[in-house]
Design an enzyme around this catalytic site. Structure first.
Site, PDB file in Angstrom:
ATOM      1  N   HIS A  95       0.820  -1.206   0.000  1.00 34.85           N
ATOM      2  CA  HIS A  95       0.000   0.000   0.000  1.00 34.85           C
ATOM      3  C   HIS A  95       0.860   1.264   0.000  1.00 34.85           C
ATOM      4  CE1 HIS A  95      -4.202  -1.614   1.252  1.00 34.85           C
ATOM      5  NE2 HIS A  95      -3.592  -2.417   0.402  1.00 34.85           N
ATOM      6  N   HIS A 274      -1.513 -12.340  -2.486  1.00 36.18           N
ATOM      7  CA  HIS A 274      -2.571 -13.033  -1.752  1.00 36.18           C
ATOM      8  C   HIS A 274      -2.244 -14.499  -1.482  1.00 36.18           C
ATOM      9  CE1 HIS A 274      -5.720  -9.698  -2.675  1.00 36.18           C
ATOM     10  NE2 HIS A 274      -4.741  -9.313  -1.879  1.00 36.18           N
TER      11      HIS A 274
HETATM   12  C1  HEM Z   1      -4.961  -8.255   2.111  1.00 35.21           C
HETATM   13  C2  HEM Z   1      -7.432  -6.205  -1.486  1.00 35.21           C
HETATM   14  C3  HEM Z   1      -3.599  -6.604  -4.351  1.00 35.21           C
HETATM   15  C4  HEM Z   1      -1.013  -8.200  -0.619  1.00 35.21           C
HETATM   16  C5  HEM Z   1      -5.930  -7.632   1.400  1.00 35.21           C
HETATM   17  C6  HEM Z   1      -7.190  -7.232   1.912  1.00 35.21           C
HETATM   18  C7  HEM Z   1      -7.890  -6.656   0.919  1.00 35.21           C
HETATM   19  C8  HEM Z   1      -7.070  -6.688  -0.238  1.00 35.21           C
HETATM   20  C9  HEM Z   1      -9.290  -6.083   0.998  1.00 35.21           C
HETATM   21  C10 HEM Z   1      -7.655  -7.479   3.324  1.00 35.21           C
HETATM   22  C11 HEM Z   1      -7.209  -6.412   4.269  1.00 35.21           C
HETATM   23  C12 HEM Z   1      -7.697  -6.782   5.639  1.00 35.21           C
HETATM   24  O1  HEM Z   1      -8.917  -6.719   5.849  1.00 35.21           O
HETATM   25  O2  HEM Z   1      -6.896  -7.154   6.478  1.00 35.21           O
HETATM   26  C13 HEM Z   1      -6.628  -6.221  -2.598  1.00 35.21           C
HETATM   27  C14 HEM Z   1      -7.044  -5.831  -3.908  1.00 35.21           C
HETATM   28  C15 HEM Z   1      -5.968  -5.937  -4.717  1.00 35.21           C
HETATM   29  C16 HEM Z   1      -4.872  -6.399  -3.909  1.00 35.21           C
HETATM   30  C17 HEM Z   1      -8.437  -5.352  -4.279  1.00 35.21           C
HETATM   31  C18 HEM Z   1      -5.873  -5.662  -6.192  1.00 35.21           C
HETATM   32  C19 HEM Z   1      -6.774  -6.033  -7.059  1.00 35.21           C
HETATM   33  C20 HEM Z   1      -2.541  -6.965  -3.555  1.00 35.21           C
HETATM   34  C21 HEM Z   1      -1.172  -6.960  -3.962  1.00 35.21           C
HETATM   35  C22 HEM Z   1      -0.448  -7.385  -2.894  1.00 35.21           C
HETATM   36  C23 HEM Z   1      -1.370  -7.689  -1.837  1.00 35.21           C
HETATM   37  C24 HEM Z   1      -0.667  -6.493  -5.313  1.00 35.21           C
HETATM   38  C25 HEM Z   1       1.039  -7.558  -2.772  1.00 35.21           C
HETATM   39  C26 HEM Z   1       1.847  -7.782  -3.748  1.00 35.21           C
HETATM   40  C27 HEM Z   1      -1.887  -8.457   0.404  1.00 35.21           C
HETATM   41  C28 HEM Z   1      -1.535  -9.158   1.630  1.00 35.21           C
HETATM   42  C29 HEM Z   1      -2.676  -9.176   2.413  1.00 35.21           C
HETATM   43  C30 HEM Z   1      -3.698  -8.488   1.654  1.00 35.21           C
HETATM   44  C31 HEM Z   1      -0.186  -9.759   1.970  1.00 35.21           C
HETATM   45  C32 HEM Z   1      -2.841  -9.818   3.777  1.00 35.21           C
HETATM   46  C33 HEM Z   1      -2.662  -8.836   4.868  1.00 35.21           C
HETATM   47  C34 HEM Z   1      -2.764  -9.462   6.227  1.00 35.21           C
HETATM   48  O3  HEM Z   1      -2.655 -10.681   6.365  1.00 35.21           O
HETATM   49  O4  HEM Z   1      -2.935  -8.702   7.191  1.00 35.21           O
HETATM   50  N1  HEM Z   1      -5.872  -7.267   0.075  1.00 35.21           N
HETATM   51  N2  HEM Z   1      -5.316  -6.573  -2.632  1.00 35.21           N
HETATM   52  N3  HEM Z   1      -2.626  -7.385  -2.261  1.00 35.21           N
HETATM   53  N4  HEM Z   1      -3.202  -8.092   0.455  1.00 35.21           N
HETATM   54 FE1  HEM Z   1      -4.273  -7.402  -1.112  1.00 35.21          FE
END
Ligand code: HEM
Length: 738
Positions: A95, A274
């Site tokens: 982010h 993810h």
């Molecule tokens: C978690 C959306 C792309 C890495 C999340 C969460 C959302 C989200 C809503 C949950 C946040 C929470 O409630 O804790 C999206 C969307 C993306 C996107 C809409 C693009 C279409 C990415 C990218 C990465 C990423 C590009 C890294 C390269 C992560 C990780 C988590 C996460 C590692 C887990 C966080 C945790 O365990 O606390 N994402 N994400 N995301 N996202 Fe994404």
């Protein structure tokens, strides 16, 4: 307290500075020129620090060992999921970088802007405040030797590494910002930022989009990259939270494209990211407290207070979707794609009420609870994840990655490196032992200098050869300025070094048409004189400015620092350089004819933005424009409101400030103006908003008055030369720190 008196009378401790309404509430149209002076040395307690030297004292492996230790040591105030802070730190780093947008180079990980409003408090950044606060003890131990911006990216890398993912590299060198960025245009919507939100609320996006997903004319207003105000990219529940994966794919392609990511990089990033961690959606958004920027004092900069249970751990509420994508969320594996493609998915709702997807097959693998041993949950996908399966192009890439985990790993590794380093500019700015040796296309590589550096005699000889071409001072100045003006301090791209003015796409831009024959003549000078074209173009500008100053009776020397090199076409990534083409450039009095169709931003706002991206102060902006007008540097050769083109005088200001002249808008939109002779009614000049803003805007007018005054000319010449040199040197990270 003065008893018996009017409660508003008596002693006070002064005014309530910045209380609303403020100037911008009263006069929303005003051009906020003061933006140019934000985040300067006065705001920076480390302005006397040499960050490169401080960073060099860091034992990077030791720091990484400390970060690793921290990642796997849960603390009670914010217990880690699965005993590992890695996933939440990856999200924090993503982010931090993911705000980057190619159109103006703003956003990105480069200054740790995530610490400040509005970004700190976007719904999408929920609980990244906790991630940064968890890192504070390490930041405190290292102090000025590691910036927040570097620490955030480095922690993301360490998190990936401890979960078995091979990162591509890490460069330090990011300098922190010290105050909120109030200059970046995040979009037209006035959404309520003070209260929590939910993705379901994120439906008011009509002002930034034209058309609907799937329409041929579906497009996002420039320079925006996010699909909605206060999001990093797209709504995980689909456009307008509609749960439509195909429409989500359309938004993903546009928004990740605005981040300069192609389809393969986009899939690698989303599927790669993810593979880790989970989403948090235990509590209705309405019950969550205010974001950090609006939280009560005692929250001490943390926001989104969660009243349920412990408010963290198993009760965590971040964005509203609940669950994990894989059975082993702290290990790098291919389970995300295996499960996405191995099962049918059906829509469901999280405990917080968010739209998400769950396997239709009850026998699908399950994922462990992040805190309670022995408890398991069904897997989860977001609408934006299902999008990768539904879109035919993404689907094909996913299937390739599914069949070849190594190719997927390499693609994610390279895309993550690009994501987190994209806005750092030339590799000369990269610090530390983990910088990969290879040059990557998005780094706008330059060749190493060859031959002996130019000495003073060479420079004098080349300057004479430039004069001998017979080209006008106006054309020479225009060409040099056109080479340098592409620079933007946001992502440190562009600039005169590399002589990319002579390469596609820049050589083909309408605004550069005037430079084509000049470049051809200067190329001759360069090749005969054993110099780079880039150096000769800049030197030609110095010659022009010196000659124009002399014509006005001022003997000045314009500094020239040789050492520039010429890039090749292969080293020039045409699609991403195309984004540097100006929609408008007030310095050269250029406005793209269909400007009003692509953005609601006015030409003078774009002019201010360009001055900001060049790192200019208001006086520098004014002096530079006045000088360019004196030099006849309008892109189309039109009148620059001076009778003495090529003579470095402040005459332009005399014209725009004159009380004896009357200007008239030529059309309703007010983009062109005529100056009529008051006696005869005859039209004597034409001008644009780029000209008249120096008389119409109070702050610019105040500066212009200094230069137009009887005692102002010498100051004008001096300030113009300094501003000119600043722009010519803006990209020279090879010879200066920064
Ligand atoms: C978690 C959306 C792309 C890495 C999340 C969460 C959302 C989200 C809503 C949950 C946040 C929470 O409630 O804790 C999206 C969307 C993306 C996107 C809409 C693009 C279409 C990415 C990218 C990465 C990423 C590009 C890294 C390269 C992560 C990780 C988590 C996460 C590692 C887990 C966080 C945790 O365990 O606390 N994402 N994400 N995301 N996202 Fe994404």
């Amino acid at each position: 307290v003065l008893e018996g008196k009017c409660p508003f009378g008596g002693n006070t401790l002064g005014g309530a500075q910045t209380s609303a309404p403020t100037l911008s509430d009263w006069y929303p149209q005003r051009l906020r020129v003061e933006q140019l002076h934000r985040d300067g040395a006065a705001a920076n307690p480390l302005s006397d620090e040499d960050y490169a030297a401080a960073f060099a004292t860091v034992d990077l492996p030791a720091l990484k060992a400390e970060i690793t230790q921290f990642l796997t040591t849960s603390v009670p105030w914010w217990p880690s999921d699965y005993g590992n802070y890695g996933p939440q730190m990856i999200r924090m780093a993503w982010h931090s970088a993911g705000t980057y947008r190619i159109a103006d180079g703003r956003g990105g990980a480069g200054q740790a802007m995530q610490r400040f409003a509005p970004i700190s408090s976007w719904w999408d950044n929920g609980n990244t405040d906790k991630s940064r606060r968890l890192l504070w003890p390490i930041k405190q131990r290292y102090g000025a030797a590691i910036s927040w911006a570097d620490l955030i990216v480095l922690t993301g890398n360490c998190a990936l590494e401890i979960m078995g993912f091979p990162t591509y590299g890490f460069a330090g060198g990011r300098r922190d910002a010290w105050e909120a960025d109030d200059a970046t245009y995040w979009g037209p919507e006035h959404i309520d930022m003070t209260a929590p939100s939910s993705y379901d609320d994120m439906v008011s996006r009509d002002q930034r989009w034209t058309g609907s997903p799937g329409d041929a004319d579906y497009e996002l207003q420039q320079p925006l990259a996010a699909s909605h105000q206060a999001l990093i990219y797209v709504n995980p529940e689909g456009p307008e939270a509609n749960g439509d994966p195909a429409a989500s794919a359309v938004d993903i392609r546009i928004t990740f494209g605005r981040m300069a990511m192609d389809d393969e990089e986009t899939v690698a990033l989303i599927a790669g990211g993810h593979a880790f961690g989970k989403s948090h959606g235990q509590v209705a958004a309405a019950r969550i407290g205010a974001p950090p920027e609006n939280a009560p004092m005692e929250a001490m900069g943390l926001g989104w207070h969660n009243p349920q249970g412990a408010g963290n751990g198993a009760d965590t509420m971040t964005n509203g979707i609940e669950g994990s994508w894989t059975p082993d969320p702290t290990t790098w594996d291919n389970a995300y794609l295996e499960n996405l493609f191995g099962h049918e998915w059906e829509q469901t709702r999280s405990p917080a009420g968010a739209l998400q997807w769950t396997p239709a097959d009850p026998a699908a693998p399950r994922t462990p609870d992040a805190h309670r041993p022995g408890v398991e949950h069904p897997l989860m996908m977001m609408t934006s994840d299902i999008a990768l399966k539904v879109d035919p192009v993404y689907r094909e890439i996913c299937q390739r990655f599914l069949a070849d985990f190594d190719a997927f790993t390499l693609a994610f590794s390279k895309a993550w490196y690009k994501l987190t380093h994209r806005d750092m500019g030339p590799k000369a700015r990269y610090l530390g032992p983990e910088v990969p040796a290879d040059d990557l296309p998005w780094q706008d590589p330059l060749p190493a200098p060859t031959g002996t550096p130019l000495g003073a005699d060479d420079v004098a000889r080349l300057a004479q050869a430039v004069r001998d071409t017979g080209l006008s001072t106006s054309d020479l100045a225009y060409t040099a300025f056109s080479a340098a003006v592409t620079y933007r301090d946001s992502d440190k791209r562009g600039g005169a070094n590399g002589a990319r003015l002579a390469l596609a796409p820049q050589k083909d831009w309408v605004v550069n048409r005037r430079t084509v024959p000049v470049v051809a003549a200067l190329r001759e000078v360069a090749s005969r004189g054993g110099a780079s074209l880039a150096d000769v173009v800049v030197l030609a500008g110095c010659v022009a400015v010196e000659d124009a100053a002399r014509a006005a009776g001022h003997d000045v020397r314009v500094p020239f620092t040789p050492g520039r090199v010429d890039a090749t076409q292969e080293q020039t990534d045409v699609p991403t350089f195309e984004w540097l083409a100006p929609l408008a450039d007030g310095f050269r009095n250029y406005t793209q004819p269909d400007l009003a169709e692509v953005t609601s931003v006015s030409p003078e706002q774009l002019f201010l933005d360009k001055a900001d991206l060049l790192g200019l102060s208001a006086p520098e902006w004014v002096a530079l424009t006045g000088g360019l007008r004196a030099l006849g540097c309008n892109h189309d050769g039109s009148s620059t409101l001076t009778d003495r083109v090529g003579v470095l005088t402040p005459d332009f200001f005399g014209t725009v400030l004159s009380p004896d002249l009357r200007w008239r808008a030529l059309e309703e939109a007010g983009t062109q103006f005529a100056l009529d002779d008051v006696d005869t009614g005859a039209q004597v000049h034409r001008a644009t908003r780029h000209d008249l803003v120096f008389g119409a805007n109070a702050q610019l007018r105040a500066v212009a008055e200094v230069y137009a005054s009887r005692d102002g000319e010498a100051r004008f010449v001096r300030d113009f030369v300094a501003a000119w040199d600043k722009v010519m040197m803006a990209d020279r990270y090879d010879v200066r720190a920064g």
